[in-house]
Design an enzyme around this catalytic site. Sequence first.
Site, mmCIF file in Angstrom:
data_model
loop_
_atom_site.group_PDB
_atom_site.id
_atom_site.type_symbol
_atom_site.label_atom_id
_atom_site.label_comp_id
_atom_site.label_asym_id
_atom_site.label_seq_id
_atom_site.Cartn_x
_atom_site.Cartn_y
_atom_site.Cartn_z
ATOM 1 N N GLU A 174 20.783 -80.735 121.796
ATOM 2 C CA GLU A 174 22.049 -80.423 121.139
ATOM 3 C C GLU A 174 22.984 -79.689 122.105
ATOM 4 O O GLU A 174 22.653 -78.608 122.591
ATOM 5 C CB GLU A 174 21.783 -79.568 119.893
ATOM 6 C CG GLU A 174 20.889 -80.259 118.875
ATOM 7 C CD GLU A 174 20.349 -79.323 117.806
ATOM 8 O OE1 GLU A 174 20.804 -78.163 117.746
ATOM 9 O OE2 GLU A 174 19.481 -79.743 117.033
ATOM 10 N N LEU A 203 22.098 -83.241 115.651
ATOM 11 C CA LEU A 203 21.545 -81.922 115.332
ATOM 12 C C LEU A 203 20.290 -82.096 114.481
ATOM 13 O O LEU A 203 20.249 -81.762 113.300
ATOM 14 C CB LEU A 203 22.584 -81.070 114.587
ATOM 15 C CG LEU A 203 23.938 -80.914 115.281
ATOM 16 C CD1 LEU A 203 24.841 -79.988 114.486
ATOM 17 C CD2 LEU A 203 23.752 -80.387 116.695
ATOM 18 N N GLU A 205 16.107 -81.681 115.155
ATOM 19 C CA GLU A 205 15.010 -81.379 116.068
ATOM 20 C C GLU A 205 13.892 -82.426 116.008
ATOM 21 O O GLU A 205 13.235 -82.698 117.016
ATOM 22 C CB GLU A 205 14.444 -79.988 115.760
ATOM 23 C CG GLU A 205 15.346 -78.838 116.199
ATOM 24 C CD GLU A 205 16.588 -78.691 115.335
ATOM 25 O OE1 GLU A 205 17.605 -78.156 115.819
ATOM 26 O OE2 GLU A 205 16.542 -79.105 114.153
ATOM 27 N N GLN A 227 17.494 -75.911 120.600
ATOM 28 C CA GLN A 227 18.536 -74.928 120.846
ATOM 29 C C GLN A 227 18.109 -73.498 120.526
ATOM 30 O O GLN A 227 18.504 -72.553 121.212
ATOM 31 C CB GLN A 227 19.775 -75.300 120.036
ATOM 32 C CG GLN A 227 21.041 -74.653 120.526
ATOM 33 C CD GLN A 227 22.269 -75.277 119.881
ATOM 34 O OE1 GLN A 227 22.630 -74.942 118.759
ATOM 35 N NE2 GLN A 227 22.905 -76.201 120.588
ATOM 36 N N TYR A 231 14.522 -73.094 115.052
ATOM 37 C CA TYR A 231 14.719 -74.485 114.664
ATOM 38 C C TYR A 231 13.557 -75.382 115.083
ATOM 39 O O TYR A 231 13.446 -76.522 114.624
ATOM 40 C CB TYR A 231 16.015 -75.029 115.261
ATOM 41 C CG TYR A 231 17.254 -74.269 114.832
ATOM 42 C CD1 TYR A 231 17.284 -73.554 113.642
ATOM 43 C CD2 TYR A 231 18.393 -74.261 115.626
ATOM 44 C CE1 TYR A 231 18.408 -72.851 113.251
ATOM 45 C CE2 TYR A 231 19.530 -73.563 115.242
ATOM 46 C CZ TYR A 231 19.529 -72.858 114.057
ATOM 47 O OH TYR A 231 20.648 -72.160 113.671
ATOM 48 N N HIS A 276 18.763 -67.119 115.134
ATOM 49 C CA HIS A 276 19.117 -67.086 116.546
ATOM 50 C C HIS A 276 18.342 -66.013 117.304
ATOM 51 O O HIS A 276 18.584 -65.795 118.487
ATOM 52 C CB HIS A 276 20.627 -66.837 116.715
ATOM 53 C CG HIS A 276 21.473 -67.895 116.072
ATOM 54 N ND1 HIS A 276 21.989 -67.771 114.814
ATOM 55 C CD2 HIS A 276 21.851 -69.112 116.516
ATOM 56 C CE1 HIS A 276 22.683 -68.860 114.503
ATOM 57 N NE2 HIS A 276 22.601 -69.685 115.508
#
Length: 484
Positions: A174, A203, A205, A227, A231, A276
Amino acid sequence: GCDLVDTYRAAVRAAEWVRSHRAPALLHLRMVRLLGHAGSDAEVGYRTRAEITADYQRDPLLRTAEILVASGTVTPEDVIERYEAMRAEVAKAAEEVVDEPGLGDAAQVMAPLAPRHPHLVSRGAARTADAEARRAAFGDRLPEQEGPLTLAQSINRALVDLCASRPEVMVFGEDVARKGGVYGVTRGLQRRFGGARVFDTPLDEQSILGLALGAGLSGLLPVPEIQYLAYLHNAEDQLRGEAATLRFFSQGRYRNPMVVRVAGLAYQKGFGGHFHNDNSVAVLRDIPGLVVAAPARPDDAAAMLRTCVAAAESDGSVCVFLEPIALYHTRDLHAEGDEGWLAPYPPPVAPHVPVGTGRVYGDGSDLTLVTFGNGVRMSLRVARRLAAGGVRARVLDLRWLAPLPVADLLREADATGRVLVVDETRRAGGVSEGLLAALADAGFAGRAARVTSEDSFIPLGPAAQHVLLSEADIEQAAGLLLQP
């Protein structure tokens, strides 16, 4: 779906539609399931005999035979002869398998899991493009001539080197191509090597790792990017149930080598939260044969990435290359402006970092701090403060989370007699559990303790500091371990 001719016609129409509309199409085929899902699944318990009989009349094999006979391609006798010949071939193969010796011990069972050929990996890690090709890829200044680099810069230069020396390497994920990655790690790769080798993906995985599976099986060397670590869990079975098991269930006849780059771990400032800043790697360390690299320093990152690619080439390894987001652009170590976290780029001919080997900082005799990732920088900072108080500590950077560098761990533990495992992952299921178990299994007679992050997801903003391991936590735990 049960009629070969009708299926072919539908597929032709779909292909024509795709070509004329320049858009994907979904081919929905209705099939029949003959027999139950398993031996214990007795269909007569929930289906009528009429339903079961109707399904047999739709058997694609029989329907295809009917088509061939009706077209005059074969006679009924030809069909039966071919069927019986295949029955005999299968029966013969079954007899041969029955006579083969079974697997005798655990070593034989596990042999295909993770074959290790260190000499081949060492040679492969040093593989490089010729001088002209490197100049074409890097321009007038080679990365080893740039001076000290950040972690992100070092990984970027290593990817360029790998693409230049190996035409089979593909980099995808991505935003990795046109944008150059969220953090700029893949910047410039598509411009240098083209959209066929460096490209953006949807997008999704599962699609990213699925593409890597097929590419590796086809003789390419995929380097997909996930990313963010959180994820990966959406598609983790592509590693556990597919990539890591192919060699095992095929007895090494097939392999799908790959190096999966994953931006992860916590301490990212500015934005984050759980998705994140995920700091859980338990699901990766639990996959047999999977290699998990966790570089902290820029020079290690480049060397370890080359090692992973070489292991994928020579051993068919499936590697996860875990990149600490918070260290991507870190420059300083102890004080602002000291640039102590930067490091020169090691060229491919430099000594490589073997799988499962750590790196030691210092030779202190009072305490061994065992850590990885963000914990390396924190531990080095704490070690300096401890030194100011008269405590001499050494720091062992594990570098590899699977397999763990157990030999290095035991050596450095024996050197001081006191071990503090500094683990930025969670207390339950974290890396520290395996390390303390390794010490216990080896009969370590010294003192050992651990300090970890909390068993919590990572919240947004400053609240994250309440659950993440801190330098103050490390210093306090060290003090307790050093008490008489």
